[in-house]
Scaffold this active site. Structure first.
Site, PDB file in Angstrom:
ATOM      1  CG  HIS A  25      36.036  88.805   9.463  1.00  0.00           C
ATOM      2  ND1 HIS A  25      35.120  87.905   9.015  1.00  0.00           N
ATOM      3  CD2 HIS A  25      37.308  88.605   9.520  1.00  0.00           C
ATOM      4  CE1 HIS A  25      36.161  86.781   8.897  1.00  0.00           C
ATOM      5  NE2 HIS A  25      37.114  87.312   9.218  1.00  0.00           N
TER       6      HIS A  25
ATOM      7  CG  ASP B  97      44.853  90.316  10.072  1.00  0.00           C
ATOM      8  OD1 ASP B  97      45.770  89.731  10.770  1.00  0.00           O
ATOM      9  OD2 ASP B  97      44.172  89.689   9.172  1.00  0.00           O
TER      10      ASP B  97
HETATM   11  N1  ACO Z   1      36.449 100.659   5.669  1.00  0.00           N
HETATM   12  C1  ACO Z   1      35.481 101.254   5.016  1.00  0.00           C
HETATM   13  N2  ACO Z   1      34.303 100.569   4.832  1.00  0.00           N
HETATM   14  C2  ACO Z   1      34.154  99.427   4.781  1.00  0.00           C
HETATM   15  C3  ACO Z   1      35.179  98.815   5.332  1.00  0.00           C
HETATM   16  C4  ACO Z   1      36.413  99.269   5.912  1.00  0.00           C
HETATM   17  N3  ACO Z   1      37.411  98.635   6.135  1.00  0.00           N
HETATM   18  N4  ACO Z   1      34.896  97.316   5.197  1.00  0.00           N
HETATM   19  C5  ACO Z   1      33.678  97.419   4.492  1.00  0.00           C
HETATM   20  N5  ACO Z   1      33.231  98.819   4.409  1.00  0.00           N
HETATM   21  C6  ACO Z   1      31.976  98.991   4.040  1.00  0.00           C
HETATM   22  C7  ACO Z   1      31.669  98.843   2.447  1.00  0.00           C
HETATM   23  O1  ACO Z   1      31.846  99.695   1.695  1.00  0.00           O
HETATM   24  C8  ACO Z   1      30.190  98.384   2.531  1.00  0.00           C
HETATM   25  O2  ACO Z   1      29.521  99.868   2.708  1.00  0.00           O
HETATM   26  P1  ACO Z   1      28.055  99.978   1.947  1.00  0.00           P
HETATM   27  O3  ACO Z   1      27.024  98.943   2.659  1.00  0.00           O
HETATM   28  O4  ACO Z   1      27.705 101.372   2.278  1.00  0.00           O
HETATM   29  O5  ACO Z   1      28.106  99.562   0.545  1.00  0.00           O
HETATM   30  C9  ACO Z   1      29.814  97.698   3.945  1.00  0.00           C
HETATM   31  O6  ACO Z   1      30.961  98.095   4.797  1.00  0.00           O
HETATM   32  C10 ACO Z   1      29.904  96.232   3.795  1.00  0.00           C
HETATM   33  O7  ACO Z   1      31.201  95.915   3.370  1.00  0.00           O
HETATM   34  P2  ACO Z   1      31.342  94.632   2.180  1.00  0.00           P
HETATM   35  O8  ACO Z   1      32.516  95.002   1.335  1.00  0.00           O
HETATM   36  O9  ACO Z   1      30.182  94.239   1.682  1.00  0.00           O
HETATM   37  O10 ACO Z   1      31.929  93.601   3.146  1.00  0.00           O
HETATM   38  P3  ACO Z   1      32.697  92.170   2.728  1.00  0.00           P
HETATM   39  O11 ACO Z   1      32.241  91.178   3.629  1.00  0.00           O
HETATM   40  O12 ACO Z   1      32.670  92.107   1.085  1.00  0.00           O
HETATM   41  O13 ACO Z   1      34.186  92.621   2.970  1.00  0.00           O
HETATM   42  C11 ACO Z   1      36.197  92.799   3.998  1.00  0.00           C
HETATM   43  C12 ACO Z   1      34.929  92.014   4.164  1.00  0.00           C
HETATM   44  C13 ACO Z   1      36.937  92.451   2.816  1.00  0.00           C
HETATM   45  C14 ACO Z   1      37.387  92.210   5.381  1.00  0.00           C
HETATM   46  C15 ACO Z   1      36.265  94.360   4.089  1.00  0.00           C
HETATM   47  O14 ACO Z   1      35.688  94.815   5.373  1.00  0.00           O
HETATM   48  C16 ACO Z   1      37.712  94.988   3.750  1.00  0.00           C
HETATM   49  O15 ACO Z   1      38.159  95.222   2.711  1.00  0.00           O
HETATM   50  N6  ACO Z   1      38.263  95.370   5.406  1.00  0.00           N
HETATM   51  C17 ACO Z   1      39.707  95.815   4.984  1.00  0.00           C
HETATM   52  C18 ACO Z   1      40.688  94.706   4.688  1.00  0.00           C
HETATM   53  C19 ACO Z   1      40.756  93.977   6.087  1.00  0.00           C
HETATM   54  O16 ACO Z   1      41.026  94.444   7.228  1.00  0.00           O
HETATM   55  N7  ACO Z   1      40.991  92.699   5.645  1.00  0.00           N
HETATM   56  C20 ACO Z   1      41.350  91.514   6.837  1.00  0.00           C
HETATM   57  C21 ACO Z   1      40.204  90.865   7.050  1.00  0.00           C
HETATM   58  S1  ACO Z   1      40.273  89.567   8.369  1.00  0.00           S
HETATM   59  C22 ACO Z   1      41.420  88.348   7.881  1.00  0.00           C
HETATM   60  O17 ACO Z   1      41.462  88.036   6.540  1.00  0.00           O
HETATM   61  C23 ACO Z   1      42.014  87.643   8.831  1.00  0.00           C
END
Ligand code: ACO
Length: 437
Positions: A315, A372
């Site tokens: 998140h 979610d």
């Molecule tokens: N699976 C694997 N790796 C992940 C995931 C994941 N779901 N989410 C984040 N990471 C990793 C990133 O690759 C990054 O790794 P690094 O530091 O080695 O580069 C690190 O964790 C930090 O992640 P960011 O991308 O910087 O996090 P951001 O805040 O930009 O994105 C998001 C948040 C979009 C929710 C992301 O975690 C994601 O895509 N999750 C899956 C989709 C999802 O479940 N979305 C629902 C969100 S809740 C809502 O809308 C109600």
């Protein structure tokens, strides 16, 4: 306003300027940068608004580190335990919890506005049978603007209140109608004798042509279903300046019709990084297929060269735990136990949750199952079709969208949203005629 300032020194010109620091009631102090350009000639660059407050708001407070979510000051766990979705919607829209009379009036107004214009059904019928319900929602909710435009005085608070109410009230009717269209069944009219979630379930699952009413005249219904739906709607009702709410505010800033603005919010919600995640969780579970394949998918999620992410994990704001996920997780486990669900996908989901929570990659990055991850599983257990999952989120988030719209429209200092950009294209050059290129 606090007198605290922050000094910025431009090392190139040795010029310094003081920028005011604004304190909200809770949360990080915020630097007011709006005069930065006139004082130092700089803009700021903040992709994804990771450090930028786009507005002032009194609706929802989130502390991502502490896992705290407050609506108008009330903690989400108290609202989830004690209130109904419409009570929370009232709270978001009106700043205070309603008394009994206010709630009764609000509920009866929502019921009264829940019917849709017969001509609106023509828009739904115009879609191909296999149109995704979210595509239909964007179009049909947007088309409400054609029904309620000419008489709408956006400067009149009562007109704005009625627009917000209409959206909240008609959203379940439109959503269920989109579902019925996609499965080729007859539209079911809303019923004023049912509460909000019961009415929605009835419109989704009744089949009058077969004399099968999901909720009959004795109000027979699996009591768990409407209760769980009510909880999910409360947990999704608002979440501050998320992508879809910011989209609604941005569209509203031009003075656009509110129904069109909410349609813009629905479009933004649809993406898998936002509201589409609950549907994406189910697709991912289906792709994994069997618990023995979980390690393979965990490995892929960790591989920087693979675009695959574990859907329903992580998140932007919550880097410790998502309080909504904590509440819903328990419900999810109870529901699966109570319904004695045989679906192997549920076992798979629980195993994936367990394995990911013990994996160093996810622990180090603070990637926990978000709301979610569980909502998708719960909707499946409630027999909501997978392509309706994000629509369910839409119904709930409408309460937040209209509240932010009301807040924004009553702000005397509202301005059109017009972000700057960092231009990285080519510099000025002369046009060359076709034969010289
Ligand atoms: N699976 C694997 N790796 C992940 C995931 C994941 N779901 N989410 C984040 N990471 C990793 C990133 O690759 C990054 O790794 P690094 O530091 O080695 O580069 C690190 O964790 C930090 O992640 P960011 O991308 O910087 O996090 P951001 O805040 O930009 O994105 C998001 C948040 C979009 C929710 C992301 O975690 C994601 O895509 N999750 C899956 C989709 C999802 O479940 N979305 C629902 C969100 S809740 C809502 O809308 C109600």
């Amino acid at each position: 306003m606090s007198k605290q300032t922050i000094s910025i020194l431009d090392n190139t010109t040795a010029r310094t300027t003081d920028l005011p620091v604004i304190e909200g009631t809770l949360g990080h102090p915020t630097v007011d940068i709006h005069a930065l350009n006139s004082k130092l000639g700089y803009f700021t660059y903040d992709p994804g608004f990771a450090s930028t407050a786009s507005c002032k708001s009194a609706i929802t407070y989130i502390d991502g580190e502490a896992g705290l979510l407050l609506h108008r000051g009330y903690p989400i766990d108290q609202l989830a335990e004690k209130s109904s979705f419409l009570e929370v919607a009232y709270l978001l829209m009106h700043s205070e919890l309603p008394n009994q009379h206010e709630l009764d009036t609000f509920v009866s107004e929502v019921k009264r506005y829940s019917i849709i214009h017969e001509k609106l059904r023509g828009f739904i019928d115009g879609f191909h049978y296999d149109a995704h319900p979210m595509a239909m929602m964007v179009g049909v909710v947007g088309s409400l603007s054609a029904f309620y435009h000419s008489e709408l005085d956006m400067e009149d608070p009562e007109h704005r209140r009625i627009s917000a109410l209409r959206l909240l009230a008609k959203m379940p009717t439109i959503a269920a109608a989109c579902h019925k269209h996609s499965i080729g069944e007859a539209f079911i009219y809303p019923r004023e004798d049912l509460e909000y979630c019961e009415n929605f379930l009835n419109m989704m699952f009744s089949r009058p042509s077969h004399q099968q009413f999901y909720i009959d005249q004795h109000h027979y219904l699996d009591p768990m279903a409407a209760k769980v739906l009510n909880l999910l709607f409360i947990l999704h009702a608002d979440h501050g300046q998320n992508a879809s709410t910011s989209t609604v505010r941005l569209a509203s800033s031009t003075g656009a019709n509110p129904y069109a603005c909410i349609a813009a919010g629905i479009a933004a919600l649809w993406g898998p990084a936002h509201g589409g995640a609950n549907e994406a969780v189910l697709s991912m579970l289906e792709d994994i297929g069997h618990p023995r394949r979980i390690p393979e998918f965990i490995k892929r999620a960790k591989d920087k060269n693979d675009s695959f992410k574990l859907m329903g994990f992580g998140h932007r704001v919550y880097k410790n735990f998502d309080p909504r996920a904590t509440i819903i997780r328990q419900t999810c486990h109870t529901l699966l136990d109570n319904l004695a669900c045989e679906d192997p996908l549920f076992d798979l989901a629980m195993e994936l949750e367990e394995i990911a929570l013990m994996d160093d990659y996810f622990i180090e990055r603070k990637l926990y199952p978000n709301v979610d991850f569980y909502s998708g599983i719960i909707y499946k257990a409630l027999r909501i079709p997978v392509n309706m999952f994000t629509v369910m989120f839409t119904l709930a988030r409408t309460a937040g969208w209209v509240s932010h719209w009301l807040e924004f429209m009553s702000d005397p200092n509202r301005r059109i949203s017009r972000p700057r950009q960092l231009y990285v294209g080519v510099g000025p050059r002369d046009y060359a005629p076709l034969d010289k290129r």
